[in-house]
Design a protein around this motif. Structure first.
Motif, mmCIF file in Angstrom:
data_model
loop_
_atom_site.group_PDB
_atom_site.id
_atom_site.type_symbol
_atom_site.label_atom_id
_atom_site.label_comp_id
_atom_site.label_asym_id
_atom_site.label_seq_id
_atom_site.Cartn_x
_atom_site.Cartn_y
_atom_site.Cartn_z
ATOM 1 N N ASP A 68 -81.374 -38.418 63.159
ATOM 2 C CA ASP A 68 -81.877 -39.687 63.262
ATOM 3 C C ASP A 68 -82.646 -40.033 61.809
ATOM 4 O O ASP A 68 -82.776 -41.010 61.159
ATOM 5 C CB ASP A 68 -83.116 -39.990 64.211
ATOM 6 N N PRO A 92 -81.580 -42.451 57.436
ATOM 7 C CA PRO A 92 -82.798 -42.832 57.336
ATOM 8 C C PRO A 92 -83.630 -41.741 56.515
ATOM 9 O O PRO A 92 -83.320 -40.592 56.945
ATOM 10 C CB PRO A 92 -83.263 -43.265 58.494
ATOM 11 N N ASN A 119 -79.784 -48.302 55.584
ATOM 12 C CA ASN A 119 -80.368 -47.467 56.254
ATOM 13 C C ASN A 119 -81.822 -47.630 55.865
ATOM 14 O O ASN A 119 -82.083 -48.345 54.769
ATOM 15 C CB ASN A 119 -80.284 -45.946 55.852
ATOM 16 N N THR A 120 -82.862 -47.186 56.398
ATOM 17 C CA THR A 120 -84.458 -47.417 56.007
ATOM 18 C C THR A 120 -84.650 -46.059 55.340
ATOM 19 O O THR A 120 -84.483 -45.045 55.616
ATOM 20 C CB THR A 120 -85.005 -47.557 57.470
ATOM 21 N N HIS A 295 -87.695 -44.118 61.783
ATOM 22 C CA HIS A 295 -86.664 -44.226 62.818
ATOM 23 C C HIS A 295 -86.699 -45.599 63.897
ATOM 24 O O HIS A 295 -85.714 -46.237 63.883
ATOM 25 C CB HIS A 295 -86.996 -42.974 63.949
ATOM 26 N N GLN A 298 -85.659 -48.204 61.524
ATOM 27 C CA GLN A 298 -84.185 -48.362 61.500
ATOM 28 C C GLN A 298 -83.203 -49.180 62.949
ATOM 29 O O GLN A 298 -82.296 -49.699 62.598
ATOM 30 C CB GLN A 298 -83.610 -47.021 61.411
ATOM 31 N N LYS A 299 -84.083 -48.501 63.841
ATOM 32 C CA LYS A 299 -83.568 -49.289 65.571
ATOM 33 C C LYS A 299 -83.619 -50.852 65.309
ATOM 34 O O LYS A 299 -82.931 -51.273 65.915
ATOM 35 C CB LYS A 299 -84.077 -48.536 66.352
ATOM 36 N N ILE A 303 -83.924 -52.349 57.206
ATOM 37 C CA ILE A 303 -83.521 -51.457 56.631
ATOM 38 C C ILE A 303 -83.668 -51.615 54.890
ATOM 39 O O ILE A 303 -84.763 -52.745 54.885
ATOM 40 C CB ILE A 303 -81.608 -51.476 56.411
#
Length: 329
Positions: A68, A92, A119-120, A295, A298-299, A303
């Motif tokens: 993750d 991420p 992504n973050t 995490h 990201q969810k 981003i």
């Protein structure tokens, strides 16, 4: 995240910081460490816990969907400027990039790659930059008319220690950065905000070397440009047994002090301090806390690159909002 579903963490790099990150993941029950990735031969890596798997760095892309967040534990000089943009295209990430003057450039490179990969990234986490940055900001917000003072130490400086060790004739050496007590006291009274780092700190070296070389080595240390020349520097020569008995911990810490007036007659001071027996273990603990936030961001689809200024503390804890209100608010 479903109940009992753990955040899957990968660690890239296994020096002091990577080892600290391994230990930090164990302290967070909502996380599990999938593996450590290294550019060294994985067979040469001895991890702190026997069950952790070590993989070659070039295998990271095969772990898409299995990890993750990647916690990047490379150095800021040469590792992270390349590694952070490279990895965030696939995962991420959190990193601890700490070259203060170049953070805006690093942010732009990482942000571009993060957006490309969807992504973050949370960059420049740790305690300075990181927690100290947040406290500098908080002080300015609450006391807009005043001055901010940052002191580092007493703490071991890895870069300066290495500079001493490079001097001919030096067998072992460490260097500690130490705040000057009188200047620290002045800062708490709202004085001295325009002093340079050299005027706020002194440097203390502990060196193992042949006695006949002491005078030359001390002179070379005290006159070394960019490292010691502007500072009040003290050099102690010690024996090897003392060095290994008393100077192996990577302690550090420091202070952020904001002092100013809320009215002509009322001086206010806000202070945040750290006293650390292990700088890398504490720094790694901060990175791992930000990994939880990465995490969650990201969810949520948030981003791109973030800094500690962009991340609410509530995203960094595994406690619910109800728990936070009941226990800490």
């Amino acid at each position: 995240m479903k109940q009992n579903e753990k955040i899957k963490i990968g660690i890239i790099g296994y020096g002091n910081l990577g080892r600290g990150a391994e230990l930090a993941v164990q302290n967070n029950l909502d996380m599990e460490l999938v593996g450590i990735f290294t550019r060294r031969d994985p067979a040469t890596i001895k991890t702190a816990t026997h069950h952790v798997k070590v993989y070659p760095y070039h295998d990271i892309e095969s772990f898409k969907g299995k990890i993750d967040v990647m916690v990047l534990c490379g150095g800021s000089a040469s590792d992270l400027p390349k590694m952070s943009p490279e990895v965030v295209e696939h995962f991420p990430i959190v990193d601890s990039y700490d070259n203060h003057a170049k953070i805006p450039e690093h942010y732009e490179r990482v942000n571009e790659a993060a957006l490309k990969g969807g992504n973050t990234a949370i960059i420049s986490t740790g305690w300075d930059p990181g927690l100290f940055s947040l406290n500098r900001l908080l002080g300015e917000i609450v006391i807009p008319k005043g001055g901010t003072h940052t002191f580092w130490g007493e703490g071991l400086s890895q870069g300066h220690s290495e500079a001493v060790r490079r001097i001919k004739g030096v067998k072992h050496a460490v260097q500690y950065t130490v705040p000057i007590e009188s200047v620290l006291a002045d800062a708490r009274r709202g004085k001295g905000e325009n002093l340079s780092a050299a005027e706020r700190h002194k440097r203390v070296c502990y060196v193992v070397a042949d006695e006949k070389e002491h005078k030359r080595i001390e002179k070379e240390i005290k006159t070394m440009p960019d490292y010691f020349a502007p500072y009040d520097t003290t050099v102690h020569f010690i024996d090897e047994a003392t060095f290994f008995n008393e100077h192996q911990k990577m302690k550090h810490g420091g202070f952020v002090i904001r002092s100013g007036k809320t009215s002509p007659n009322h001086q206010q001071t806000v202070e945040f301090s750290l006293t650390l027996e292990s700088n890398p273990e504490f720094t790694a603990s901060v990175l791992v806390a930000y990994a939880r936030a990465a995490h969650r961001l990201q969810k949520k689809g948030e981003i791109g690159a973030k800094t500690p200024f962009d991340v609410p503390f509530a995203l960094m804890t595994n406690k619910t909002t109800a728990q936070l209100m009941k226990e800490l608010l």
